[in-house]
Structure formats: C-alpha cells, structure tokens
Design a protein around this motif. Structure first.
Motif, mmCIF file in Angstrom:
data_model
loop_
_atom_site.group_PDB
_atom_site.id
_atom_site.type_symbol
_atom_site.label_atom_id
_atom_site.label_comp_id
_atom_site.label_asym_id
_atom_site.label_seq_id
_atom_site.Cartn_x
_atom_site.Cartn_y
_atom_site.Cartn_z
ATOM 1 N N LEU A 1 0.813 -1.222 0.000
ATOM 2 C CA LEU A 1 0.000 0.000 0.000
ATOM 3 C C LEU A 1 0.844 1.270 0.000
ATOM 4 O O LEU A 1 0.321 2.357 0.233
ATOM 5 C CB LEU A 1 -0.927 0.006 1.223
ATOM 6 N N THR A 2 2.154 1.154 -0.281
ATOM 7 C CA THR A 2 3.045 2.299 -0.161
ATOM 8 C C THR A 2 2.570 3.487 -0.984
ATOM 9 O O THR A 2 2.646 4.634 -0.541
ATOM 10 C CB THR A 2 4.473 1.915 -0.581
ATOM 11 N N ARG A 3 2.085 3.254 -2.184
ATOM 12 C CA ARG A 3 1.611 4.349 -3.045
ATOM 13 C C ARG A 3 0.156 4.122 -3.438
ATOM 14 O O ARG A 3 -0.247 4.373 -4.579
ATOM 15 C CB ARG A 3 2.494 4.464 -4.282
ATOM 16 N N LEU A 4 -0.637 3.681 -2.481
ATOM 17 C CA LEU A 4 -2.036 3.373 -2.768
ATOM 18 C C LEU A 4 -2.768 4.553 -3.387
ATOM 19 O O LEU A 4 -3.509 4.407 -4.364
ATOM 20 C CB LEU A 4 -2.744 2.946 -1.475
ATOM 21 N N GLY A 5 -2.588 5.741 -2.836
ATOM 22 C CA GLY A 5 -3.323 6.903 -3.333
ATOM 23 C C GLY A 5 -2.946 7.323 -4.734
ATOM 24 O O GLY A 5 -3.683 8.081 -5.368
ATOM 25 N N ALA A 6 -1.795 6.856 -5.236
ATOM 26 C CA ALA A 6 -1.374 7.208 -6.592
ATOM 27 C C ALA A 6 -1.975 6.298 -7.646
ATOM 28 O O ALA A 6 -1.840 6.556 -8.835
ATOM 29 C CB ALA A 6 0.155 7.165 -6.688
ATOM 30 N N ARG A 7 -2.637 5.208 -7.200
ATOM 31 C CA ARG A 7 -3.223 4.287 -8.168
ATOM 32 C C ARG A 7 -4.589 4.809 -8.619
ATOM 33 O O ARG A 7 -5.352 5.337 -7.817
ATOM 34 C CB ARG A 7 -3.378 2.891 -7.550
ATOM 35 N N PRO A 8 -4.918 4.621 -9.879
ATOM 36 C CA PRO A 8 -6.200 5.121 -10.367
ATOM 37 C C PRO A 8 -7.394 4.320 -9.882
ATOM 38 O O PRO A 8 -8.517 4.797 -9.922
ATOM 39 C CB PRO A 8 -6.074 5.006 -11.899
ATOM 40 N N SER A 9 -7.160 3.069 -9.433
ATOM 41 C CA SER A 9 -8.298 2.226 -9.089
ATOM 42 C C SER A 9 -8.029 1.442 -7.818
ATOM 43 O O SER A 9 -6.898 1.328 -7.350
ATOM 44 C CB SER A 9 -8.625 1.268 -10.241
ATOM 45 N N LEU A 10 -9.091 0.880 -7.284
ATOM 46 C CA LEU A 10 -9.065 0.106 -6.056
ATOM 47 C C LEU A 10 -9.652 -1.277 -6.323
ATOM 48 O O LEU A 10 -10.565 -1.420 -7.130
ATOM 49 C CB LEU A 10 -9.896 0.828 -4.985
ATOM 50 N N GLY A 11 -9.120 -2.291 -5.627
ATOM 51 C CA GLY A 11 -9.700 -3.626 -5.749
ATOM 52 C C GLY A 11 -9.383 -4.315 -7.049
ATOM 53 O O GLY A 11 -10.241 -4.968 -7.640
ATOM 54 N N ALA A 12 -8.125 -4.184 -7.544
ATOM 55 C CA ALA A 12 -7.700 -4.802 -8.806
ATOM 56 C C ALA A 12 -8.551 -4.307 -9.974
ATOM 57 O O ALA A 12 -9.145 -5.090 -10.718
ATOM 58 C CB ALA A 12 -7.733 -6.324 -8.714
ATOM 59 N N GLY A 13 -8.602 -2.969 -10.115
ATOM 60 C CA GLY A 13 -9.224 -2.367 -11.287
ATOM 61 C C GLY A 13 -10.724 -2.219 -11.230
ATOM 62 O O GLY A 13 -11.332 -1.830 -12.224
ATOM 63 N N MET A 14 -11.354 -2.466 -10.086
ATOM 64 C CA MET A 14 -12.810 -2.504 -10.044
ATOM 65 C C MET A 14 -13.455 -1.203 -9.622
ATOM 66 O O MET A 14 -14.575 -0.895 -10.012
ATOM 67 C CB MET A 14 -13.267 -3.623 -9.100
ATOM 68 N N TRP A 15 -12.784 -0.402 -8.789
ATOM 69 C CA TRP A 15 -13.383 0.806 -8.247
ATOM 70 C C TRP A 15 -12.430 1.983 -8.420
ATOM 71 O O TRP A 15 -11.223 1.830 -8.306
ATOM 72 C CB TRP A 15 -13.717 0.636 -6.760
ATOM 73 N N ARG A 16 -12.994 3.165 -8.645
ATOM 74 C CA ARG A 16 -12.166 4.359 -8.744
ATOM 75 C C ARG A 16 -11.542 4.660 -7.379
ATOM 76 O O ARG A 16 -12.182 4.505 -6.344
ATOM 77 C CB ARG A 16 -12.998 5.548 -9.210
ATOM 78 N N MET A 17 -10.279 5.077 -7.409
ATOM 79 C CA MET A 17 -9.585 5.367 -6.168
ATOM 80 C C MET A 17 -10.052 6.702 -5.600
ATOM 81 O O MET A 17 -9.802 7.761 -6.183
ATOM 82 C CB MET A 17 -8.068 5.404 -6.414
ATOM 83 N N ASN A 18 -10.742 6.660 -4.479
ATOM 84 C CA ASN A 18 -11.087 7.851 -3.727
ATOM 85 C C ASN A 18 -11.348 7.449 -2.286
ATOM 86 O O ASN A 18 -11.454 6.254 -1.954
ATOM 87 C CB ASN A 18 -12.285 8.593 -4.331
ATOM 88 N N GLN A 19 -11.479 8.431 -1.400
ATOM 89 C CA GLN A 19 -11.604 8.130 0.017
ATOM 90 C C GLN A 19 -12.879 7.359 0.327
ATOM 91 O O GLN A 19 -12.880 6.448 1.159
ATOM 92 C CB GLN A 19 -11.571 9.418 0.837
ATOM 93 N N GLY A 20 -13.985 7.688 -0.336
ATOM 94 C CA GLY A 20 -15.236 6.996 -0.073
ATOM 95 C C GLY A 20 -15.158 5.511 -0.384
ATOM 96 O O GLY A 20 -15.620 4.674 0.408
ATOM 97 N N ASN A 21 -14.555 5.169 -1.531
ATOM 98 C CA ASN A 21 -14.439 3.758 -1.886
ATOM 99 C C ASN A 21 -13.475 3.020 -0.963
ATOM 100 O O ASN A 21 -13.699 1.849 -0.624
ATOM 101 C CB ASN A 21 -13.991 3.618 -3.338
#
Length: 318
Positions: free
Chosen positions: A259-279
């Motif tokens: 998770l070192t650069r989690l916030g720099a990734r465009p998606s969450l959950g292996a491409g399933m969700w957009r990366m934002n605080q709510g998700n």
C-alpha cells in the motif's frame, strides 16, 4: 514531466473497456498475434462456407456417398489446417516468449484476487500491486507465477496471454509500442471474484519511466495533518501491517497488496473501483460487499472518525 508521471489523475479501469482489444495492437506481442487472428478468421470462415456448400449440394442432389469426399473433407482438410495453425502459432509463441538479456525483469504473482508486482527483483526490488508500468519501446521480461491457484495474465492490446501455474514460473517478454493506459484481466477461472480480477498497464515514454521508478522507490509520502496521523495510528493498532507493507511505516507484510503508493493508483480492488476516500472507506468497512471472496476481513467495528481518518491517510499515500 509532472503531467505524465501523475498517473493517479488518469481514469479508472472502469472506464477503459475499449482498451482491452486484440484488434488494436499496442505492443510487439499483440502485433504478432493480430495477423494470425485475421488469417485464421478468414481461412476458417472460408472452410465453413465450403463445408456448408457441400452439405447443401448433398442435400439437394442426394448423390450416393463418395469416398474422396470423406478423405478430403474429413481427413486432409483438417490435417492441413491444424498443421498450418501449429506452424504459425508456434512462430508467434516463440516471438513473444523469447528472453532479451537487456530487458527489465518484473515479477508478477497472481493471488486470489489481486496482482503482486515487483520491478527489478534482483536490484531495485520496487514492490507495487494491481498495476503494471512499462517503458515504451523497451523490452520487459515478465516472470509470471501464482501464490495459490491457476491464474492467467492477459493484456490483449500489448501481448498474448500466459498461464500462471503453482510451483512454476512462466516467462513472457513484452515490448509496448504506444504510450497510454491499457486494461488487463485474469483469463483463467480462479474463484468467486475471478471476473473482478483486472489490472491496469500504464505505458510511459522510456525516460519518464526511469523517472517514475526513481520517484516511487522511496518511502511512502503522506501529509502530516493531525487527522492523517490518527489514521496511521489506526492502521498500526488494528494489525494491518501483518498483511500490508507500507515502506517507512510497516515493513514485511506480504499476504495483501503493498500500500506504499495506494493513493497514486487510479483504481481500487484490482481495477474494479475508482480510487477515492469513499471507496477506500467502504472497502475497509465491508470488503465482501465490494468484492465477494476477497481474502480480507471487514473492519466494520471501526467508529466513523476512525474510518474517515484511516481512509484519508491511505489515500494520501503516494
């Protein structure tokens, strides 16, 4: 340079299904497979038309059976077709699996249901997850394996697919020829969330790729606001470092994604969700709702402020 390297602002894989196409090659491997696909489509389309014509002729004229029809249509034609496909597909396979001694080595390990990525494992050993960054025009040798069941690595626009088999390391050499963002997918049924096991490939100009490696090799960069510090404390207190590594904060966790650069990734959950605080907050609170079968417990016992602070801190990691 900054606009190219700040790939967190690029769209999520949710918006990129059009980039997962074998008919739009963006790599040498896909370029090898594409003409084979076109040739096979036309050739076997012609065979189908010819066979249907013979069926219609036999139906209309009701001729007695002729041995040469059986030999030609049942033995010779399939044999010629299979040999031709074997020759051309083997040539394409050799071209896409041949190792380049000067290629960058990247280890990719499939898990249920995410991807572990390590750049230059014998040197830099930069670990990432669910995203692969490649240099344009430079060969990259992917060493593919799995930590559990059979998976299959496939980025249709860049290269052909390669199975990931327990106890074995398969090698796939890829060379991306166009910059941009492309979608990959696990192509072998591997469990409940198999269709939700996607990943993203970002192709950068070669010099920008080198700069990206340099800027991401250090410790996690997080803002030192009080609420974010509280989120970091929650991460440690809840035992998250047992599974997740964050360089400079928690070392050694290997059961879950880095998770070192989690916030720099465009998606969450292996491409399933957009990366934002709510998700991210929803994922922590009820991961099974967002990705059934994921190997992570839900932390729905966290209070509202704890969940907000923890998710805000994780999204701040760059």
């Amino acid at each position: 340079m900054e606009a190219v390297l700040d790939i967190a602002d690029w769209p999520s894989a949710l918006d990129l299904f059009g980039s997962q196409s074998t008919l739009d090659p963006a790599g040498l491997g896909a370029a090898e497979v594409y003409p084979l696909t076109v040739w096979m489509t036309w050739a076997f389309g012609a065979v189908f038309v010819l066979v249907m014509a013979f069926v219609l002729l036999a139906w209309l004229r009701r001729h007695p059976a002729r041995p040469w029809w059986i030999w030609a249509g049942g033995i010779v034609l399939p044999l010629v077709a299979i040999v031709a496909v074997l020759v051309f597909s083997t040539a394409a396979l050799v071209a896409t699996t041949r190792e380049d001694p000067d290629a960058l080595i990247v280890d990719v390990t499939g898990h249920q249901f995410w991807w572990d990525v390590v750049y230059d494992p014998e040197g830099l050993a930069l670990r990432d997850a669910n995203e692969l960054v490649l240099p344009e025009g430079r060969a990259v040798t992917l060493r593919l394996t799995t930590a559990d069941v059979i998976h299959s690595f496939w980025v249709p626009s860049i290269a052909g697919k390669m199975d990931m088999i327990p106890g074995r390391t398969n090698v796939l050499t890829v060379t991306a020829t166009e910059t941009g963002r492309f979608r990959g997918q696990c192509a072998e049924f591997c469990g409940l969330s198999h269709p939700l096991m996607a990943f993203e490939v970002t192709v950068l100009p070669a010099e920008d790729f080198d700069a990206w490696l340099e800027t991401t090799r250090g410790e996690a960069r997080d803002a030192a606001r009080p609420s974010l510090l509280d989120g970091r404390e929650t991460f440690i207190r809840e035992g998250c470092p047992a599974c997740h590594e964050i360089r400079g904060v928690a070392e050694g966790g290997r059961l879950g994604p880095d998770l070192t650069r989690l916030g720099a990734r465009p998606s969450l959950g292996a491409g399933m969700w957009r990366m934002n605080q709510g998700n991210v907050a929803g994922w922590i609170a009820d991961v099974q709702d967002m990705k059934p079968g994921a190997q992570m417990p839900s932390y729905n016992h966290l209070s509202g402020p704890e969940l907000r602070n923890l998710s805000a801190w994780l999204v701040s990691l760059r």
